[in-house]
Design an enzyme around this catalytic site. Structure first.
Site, PDB file in Angstrom:
ATOM      1  N   THR A  70      44.667  29.911   9.351  1.00  8.52           N
ATOM      2  CA  THR A  70      43.935  29.999  10.621  1.00  8.52           C
ATOM      3  C   THR A  70      44.768  29.461  11.769  1.00  8.52           C
ATOM      4  O   THR A  70      44.871  30.097  12.829  1.00  8.52           O
ATOM      5  CB  THR A  70      42.593  29.248  10.522  1.00  8.52           C
ATOM      6  OG1 THR A  70      41.751  29.918   9.585  1.00  8.52           O
ATOM      7  CG2 THR A  70      41.899  29.197  11.875  1.00  8.52           C
ATOM      8  N   ASN A 149      42.108  40.928   2.771  1.00  9.01           N
ATOM      9  CA  ASN A 149      41.556  39.872   1.932  1.00  9.01           C
ATOM     10  C   ASN A 149      40.281  40.259   1.200  1.00  9.01           C
ATOM     11  O   ASN A 149      39.892  39.592   0.237  1.00  9.01           O
ATOM     12  CB  ASN A 149      41.279  38.618   2.782  1.00  9.01           C
ATOM     13  CG  ASN A 149      40.393  38.926   3.972  1.00  9.01           C
ATOM     14  OD1 ASN A 149      40.734  39.756   4.818  1.00  9.01           O
ATOM     15  ND2 ASN A 149      39.260  38.260   4.066  1.00  9.01           N
ATOM     16  N   GLN A 178      47.267  36.797   2.191  1.00 11.10           N
ATOM     17  CA  GLN A 178      46.813  37.319   0.903  1.00 11.10           C
ATOM     18  C   GLN A 178      47.930  37.937   0.074  1.00 11.10           C
ATOM     19  O   GLN A 178      47.798  38.074  -1.136  1.00 11.10           O
ATOM     20  CB  GLN A 178      45.704  38.358   1.110  1.00 11.10           C
ATOM     21  CG  GLN A 178      44.358  37.761   1.440  1.00 11.10           C
ATOM     22  CD  GLN A 178      43.784  36.914   0.320  1.00 11.10           C
ATOM     23  OE1 GLN A 178      44.102  37.101  -0.842  1.00 11.10           O
ATOM     24  NE2 GLN A 178      42.932  35.970   0.683  1.00 11.10           N
ATOM     25  N   CYS A 322      35.398  32.752   4.416  1.00 15.72           N
ATOM     26  CA  CYS A 322      35.005  32.280   5.747  1.00 15.72           C
ATOM     27  C   CYS A 322      33.670  32.874   6.171  1.00 15.72           C
ATOM     28  O   CYS A 322      33.007  32.349   7.052  1.00 15.72           O
ATOM     29  CB  CYS A 322      36.074  32.653   6.772  1.00 15.72           C
ATOM     30  SG  CYS A 322      37.703  31.964   6.425  1.00 15.72           S
TER      31      CYS A 322
END
Length: 379
Positions: A70, A149, A178, A322
């Site tokens: 992030t 992802n 990923q 998330c």
């Protein structure tokens, strides 16, 4: 226990944990300190940077240590946008990026930047031609993830990167979170300027990551402070976490080199088994990443199926970790044109090199039993 939620996070490798413990106990001093212990911590940090660069086939001064994916995506995208805002204000990305990219772009839109979200096909693929068609004289950044992802789509990064060499004012950012250790990506041959990795996706510890920044590319820092990491990422470096991350990256890269077909074999077995089940719809592309399989069972709430499998000590997920606690339909699947009923019932299975064929076989048996039982209850 069968853990098939490795796209959310992986179990830390034993050797990575050992490296973390040793570094935390022995090299605990601040690497910016002038005394001898600080110097030893700095030496370890330098050694980690050197090895990370070797593993990624880049230069040492192109490695920036971060707290994870992030932060890396935010630093790459915002850092480019604010650095180049006098040149242009247009950013291009796709409709199926990770929230850390999409939300960052949405935030920049509020600050006057223009963002084009390029559509994908039914399997999540974007083409270089679609990216090219979106480029304008004001385009300063293109951000495309390497491996999706949720469904495992592998984007044609090298083709896109080569095309973008025709546009010298455009910076190319790739979210490699990923793909790292599962699908090869040559950063230099792909003409990538910025690339994000996160340790806990390849058996490192949470809270560490890497941002590759080409030495000829400039970005604006997003944190003010002591000027660490080439004055681009202030904050005392997490030396134990970085040490564990680099060890985990090396071990994962070795697995990719020594067992290139291992994950594909697991995926093929799972794919064949699921394809035979009545009422189950596969969403991942046939030629997708070897460690991700996404499917739906319309009419059965995904959280119910996740809990049913969990009772048998089998752990899978619905969508991006998330977003998994949000009951809405998968934004990725909707962007691929999947009907809402299917997008609301998606399940993601994701492997690591620790996963075994026996686990896949047992999972298929338990999944079939769970689906049969749930359908009886519903009727």
């Amino acid at each position: 226990m069968i853990y098939f939620d490795n796209s959310a996070t992986t179990r830390p490798h034993h050797d990575a944990l050992s490296s973390y413990t040793e570094a935390a106990q022995t090299y605990f001093a601040n690497p910016s300190s002038l005394h001898r212990m600080g110097g030893k911590a700095e030496q370890l940090l330098t050694a980690c940077r050197k090895q990370a660069a070797q593993l990624l086939h880049v230069e040492e001064n192109e490695i920036i240590f971060t707290s994870g994916g992030t932060e890396g995506n935010n630093l790459a995208i915002k850092g480019t946008a604010f650095r180049k805002k006098r040149i242009g204000n247009h950013i291009i990305t796709t409709t199926i990026e990770h929230p850390s990219v999409l939300e960052t772009c949405a935030e920049l839109e509020k600050q006057g930047f223009q963002v084009t979200y390029v559509d994908v096909d039914k399997y999540g693929y974007v083409t270089a031609d679609k990216i090219r068609a979106a480029i304008t004289d004001n385009t300063i950044l293109v951000s495309v993830m390497h491996v999706n992802n949720e469904i495992g789509t592998i984007q044609p990064i090298q083709t896109i990167g080569k095309m973008l060499t025709e546009f010298p004012n455009v910076t190319f950012h790739v979210d490699y979170v990923q793909g790292a250790g599962k699908v090869e990506l040559d950063l230099k041959k792909s003409h990538i300027h910025l690339c994000t990795l996160s340790a806990h996706k390849f058996h490192g510890m949470k809270g560490s990551g890497i941002l590759f920044k080409d030495k000829d590319v400039f970005i604006a820092p997003q944190l003010s402070g002591g000027g660490q990491e080439q004055e681009l990422r202030s904050g005392t470096e997490n030396v134990p976490g970085i040490t564990a991350m680099v060890k985990a990256l090396r071990l994962t890269m070795e697995n990719l080199r020594d067992q290139p077909a291992r994950l594909f074999e697991l995926r093929e077995k799972l794919w064949e088994g699921i394809a035979k089940m009545e009422g189950v719809i596969l969403h991942s592309p046939p030629a997708g990443a070897p460690h991700i399989v996404n499917f739906s069972v319309p009419g059965i709430k995904p959280e119910v199926l996740v809990h049913a499998l969990g009772e048998k000590d089998i752990y899978v997920s619905t969508k991006s970790a998330c977003s998994s606690k949000n009951s809405d339909a998968s934004a990725v699947l909707l962007a691929c044109g999947v009907p809402e009923a299917q997008a609301e019932s998606a399940i993601r299975v994701s492997f690591s090199y620790d996963s075994t064929m026996e686990e896949v076989e047992y999972f298929l048996v338990v999944l079939q039993e769970a689906l049969t039982q749930l359908k009886k209850v519903m009727r």
